[in-house]
Design a protein around this motif. Sequence first.
Motif, PDB file in Angstrom:
ATOM      1  N   LYS A 160       1.132  -1.629   0.251  1.00 44.86           N
ATOM      2  CA  LYS A 160       0.410  -0.186  -0.089  1.00 44.86           C
ATOM      3  C   LYS A 160       0.702   1.375  -0.108  1.00 44.86           C
ATOM      4  CE  LYS A 160      -4.008  -1.911   0.559  1.00 44.86           C
ATOM      5  NZ  LYS A 160      -5.249  -2.607  -0.421  1.00 44.86           N
ATOM      6  N   SER A 161       0.839   2.270  -0.747  1.00 45.39           N
ATOM      7  CA  SER A 161       0.785   3.785  -0.620  1.00 45.39           C
ATOM      8  C   SER A 161       0.384   4.088   0.496  1.00 45.39           C
ATOM      9  CB  SER A 161       0.154   4.581  -1.808  1.00 45.39           C
ATOM     10  OG  SER A 161      -0.661   4.633  -1.983  1.00 45.39           O
ATOM     11  N   ILE A 162       1.427   5.708   0.916  1.00 45.65           N
ATOM     12  CA  ILE A 162       0.846   6.332   1.856  1.00 45.65           C
ATOM     13  C   ILE A 162       0.018   6.655   1.858  1.00 45.65           C
ATOM     14  CG2 ILE A 162       1.261   8.375   3.010  1.00 45.65           C
ATOM     15  CD1 ILE A 162       4.604   7.747   2.934  1.00 45.65           C
ATOM     16  N   LYS A 163      -0.469   7.258   0.953  1.00 50.35           N
ATOM     17  CA  LYS A 163      -2.100   8.047   0.799  1.00 50.35           C
ATOM     18  C   LYS A 163      -3.187   6.717   0.808  1.00 50.35           C
ATOM     19  CE  LYS A 163      -4.339  10.096  -3.198  1.00 50.35           C
ATOM     20  NZ  LYS A 163      -3.531  11.005  -4.622  1.00 50.35           N
ATOM     21  N   GLU A 164      -2.982   6.085   0.495  1.00 47.26           N
ATOM     22  CA  GLU A 164      -4.146   4.810   0.551  1.00 47.26           C
ATOM     23  C   GLU A 164      -3.673   4.264   2.050  1.00 47.26           C
ATOM     24  OE1 GLU A 164      -3.511   1.486  -3.090  1.00 47.26           O
ATOM     25  OE2 GLU A 164      -2.181   1.384  -2.192  1.00 47.26           O
ATOM     26  N   LEU A 165      -2.703   4.138   2.594  1.00 47.79           N
ATOM     27  CA  LEU A 165      -2.585   4.143   3.907  1.00 47.79           C
ATOM     28  C   LEU A 165      -3.368   4.722   5.131  1.00 47.79           C
ATOM     29  CD1 LEU A 165       1.596   2.578   4.498  1.00 47.79           C
ATOM     30  CD2 LEU A 165      -0.986   1.074   4.751  1.00 47.79           C
ATOM     31  N   ALA A 166      -3.094   6.172   3.872  1.00 48.27           N
ATOM     32  CA  ALA A 166      -3.733   7.983   4.622  1.00 48.27           C
ATOM     33  C   ALA A 166      -5.186   7.075   4.623  1.00 48.27           C
ATOM     34  CB  ALA A 166      -2.929   8.826   4.519  1.00 48.27           C
ATOM     35  N   MET A 167      -5.521   6.630   3.484  1.00 45.12           N
ATOM     36  CA  MET A 167      -7.948   6.111   3.326  1.00 45.12           C
ATOM     37  C   MET A 167      -7.914   5.329   4.703  1.00 45.12           C
ATOM     38  SD  MET A 167      -7.578   7.265  -0.336  1.00 45.12           S
ATOM     39  CE  MET A 167      -9.136   5.933  -0.894  1.00 45.12           C
ATOM     40  N   LEU A 168      -6.897   4.497   4.286  1.00 44.48           N
ATOM     41  CA  LEU A 168      -7.252   3.129   5.514  1.00 44.48           C
ATOM     42  C   LEU A 168      -7.635   3.659   7.250  1.00 44.48           C
ATOM     43  CD1 LEU A 168      -7.816  -0.069   5.682  1.00 44.48           C
ATOM     44  CD2 LEU A 168      -4.917  -0.407   5.789  1.00 44.48           C
ATOM     45  N   ASN A 169      -6.354   3.803   6.907  1.00 48.99           N
ATOM     46  CA  ASN A 169      -6.302   4.636   8.650  1.00 48.99           C
ATOM     47  C   ASN A 169      -7.132   6.571   8.963  1.00 48.99           C
ATOM     48  OD1 ASN A 169      -4.651   2.954   9.858  1.00 48.99           O
ATOM     49  ND2 ASN A 169      -3.538   2.810   8.326  1.00 48.99           N
ATOM     50  N   LYS A 170      -7.775   6.431   7.822  1.00 54.79           N
ATOM     51  CA  LYS A 170      -8.987   7.808   8.043  1.00 54.79           C
ATOM     52  C   LYS A 170      -7.515   8.996   8.796  1.00 54.79           C
ATOM     53  CE  LYS A 170     -13.104   5.459   8.293  1.00 54.79           C
ATOM     54  NZ  LYS A 170     -13.381   4.378   8.138  1.00 54.79           N
ATOM     55  N   THR A 171      -6.850   9.104   8.089  1.00 55.17           N
ATOM     56  CA  THR A 171      -6.290   9.998   8.605  1.00 55.17           C
ATOM     57  C   THR A 171      -5.291  10.844   7.902  1.00 55.17           C
ATOM     58  OG1 THR A 171      -3.972  10.167   9.676  1.00 55.17           O
ATOM     59  CG2 THR A 171      -3.390   8.814   8.580  1.00 55.17           C
ATOM     60  N   SER A 172      -4.637  11.947   7.482  1.00 52.95           N
ATOM     61  CA  SER A 172      -4.141  12.573   5.650  1.00 52.95           C
ATOM     62  C   SER A 172      -2.816  11.705   5.931  1.00 52.95           C
ATOM     63  CB  SER A 172      -3.555  14.098   6.803  1.00 52.95           C
ATOM     64  OG  SER A 172      -2.986  15.044   6.075  1.00 52.95           O
ATOM     65  N   PRO A 173      -1.875  11.975   4.738  1.00 56.30           N
ATOM     66  CA  PRO A 173      -1.136  11.090   4.196  1.00 56.30           C
ATOM     67  C   PRO A 173       0.847  12.148   4.995  1.00 56.30           C
ATOM     68  CG  PRO A 173      -1.828  11.455   2.532  1.00 56.30           C
ATOM     69  CD  PRO A 173      -2.761  11.959   3.771  1.00 56.30           C
ATOM     70  N   PHE A 174       0.372  13.159   5.460  1.00 54.48           N
ATOM     71  CA  PHE A 174       1.286  14.434   6.024  1.00 54.48           C
ATOM     72  C   PHE A 174       1.330  13.497   7.499  1.00 54.48           C
ATOM     73  CE2 PHE A 174      -0.308  17.018   2.328  1.00 54.48           C
ATOM     74  CZ  PHE A 174       0.900  16.809   1.811  1.00 54.48           C
ATOM     75  N   LYS A 175      -0.009  13.559   8.238  1.00 56.04           N
ATOM     76  CA  LYS A 175       0.400  12.719   9.290  1.00 56.04           C
ATOM     77  C   LYS A 175       1.182  11.682   9.410  1.00 56.04           C
ATOM     78  CE  LYS A 175      -1.046  12.356  13.990  1.00 56.04           C
ATOM     79  NZ  LYS A 175      -0.244  12.750  14.489  1.00 56.04           N
ATOM     80  N   ILE A 176       0.728  10.830   8.618  1.00 54.45           N
ATOM     81  CA  ILE A 176       2.084   9.785   8.607  1.00 54.45           C
ATOM     82  C   ILE A 176       3.404   9.468   8.407  1.00 54.45           C
ATOM     83  CG2 ILE A 176       2.479   7.385   6.949  1.00 54.45           C
ATOM     84  CD1 ILE A 176      -0.376   7.310   6.763  1.00 54.45           C
ATOM     85  N   ILE A 177       3.376  10.554   7.206  1.00 53.69           N
ATOM     86  CA  ILE A 177       5.231  11.461   7.075  1.00 53.69           C
ATOM     87  C   ILE A 177       5.421  11.994   8.027  1.00 53.69           C
ATOM     88  CG2 ILE A 177       6.384  13.092   5.913  1.00 53.69           C
ATOM     89  CD1 ILE A 177       4.563  11.974   3.619  1.00 53.69           C
ATOM     90  N   SER A 178       4.446  12.632   8.810  1.00 56.96           N
ATOM     91  CA  SER A 178       5.132  12.959  10.543  1.00 56.96           C
ATOM     92  C   SER A 178       5.233  12.862  11.371  1.00 56.96           C
ATOM     93  CB  SER A 178       3.703  14.034  10.564  1.00 56.96           C
ATOM     94  OG  SER A 178       4.304  14.693  12.151  1.00 56.96           O
ATOM     95  N   ILE A 179       4.876  11.463  11.394  1.00 51.54           N
ATOM     96  CA  ILE A 179       4.830  10.224  12.468  1.00 51.54           C
ATOM     97  C   ILE A 179       6.226   9.114  11.758  1.00 51.54           C
ATOM     98  CG2 ILE A 179       4.221   8.073  13.495  1.00 51.54           C
ATOM     99  CD1 ILE A 179       1.664   8.521  13.058  1.00 51.54           C
TER     100      ILE A 179
END
Length: 163
Positions: A138-157
């Motif tokens: 899965k891409s960061i974008k797909e993970l963000a959708m899956l986790n109901k968050t922003s791709p920027f939040k994932i990158i921030s983590i």
Amino acid sequence: MKTHKKRELATSFTTFLFLVIAITGILMFFHILDNYTKQMHEILGLAFIAIVMLHVFFNWKSMKNYFSNRIFFSSGIIVTIIALGFILSTSNEPNPKRVVFESVFNQPIEKTSVLFSDSYVKAKETLENKGIKVENGKSIKELAMLNKTSPFKIISILNEKNR
């Protein structure tokens, strides 16, 4: 406050804000003190617009003469053409930031996680420790959708350890 004082105040603020905007614009053009000037330039630019509107409002009678002048109208056309020239000349070029974001957001996490972590395994562990469900492929974008968050939040983590 008397109208004369309002005019003086609006003109004074217009003058000094123009000087600050001009100086910070020059500094930004030459990339001098970029970290300090960009935000000041942007915020004071907005203040400048408001003050110029007040300046025009308080000086409306004398400003009407400028607005009906041929030179004023011609200047407006010339500036508009130059501005459109800049906009149209860069519209065909891809925005480098957008290209990078799209690449990072749309590639599988296994490929992009190395930008933020030593390995995919460590990145996955970091995300899961923060409550982000990670699925292989899965891409960061797909993970963000899956986790109901922003791709920027994932990158921030992912980027937290690098600070």
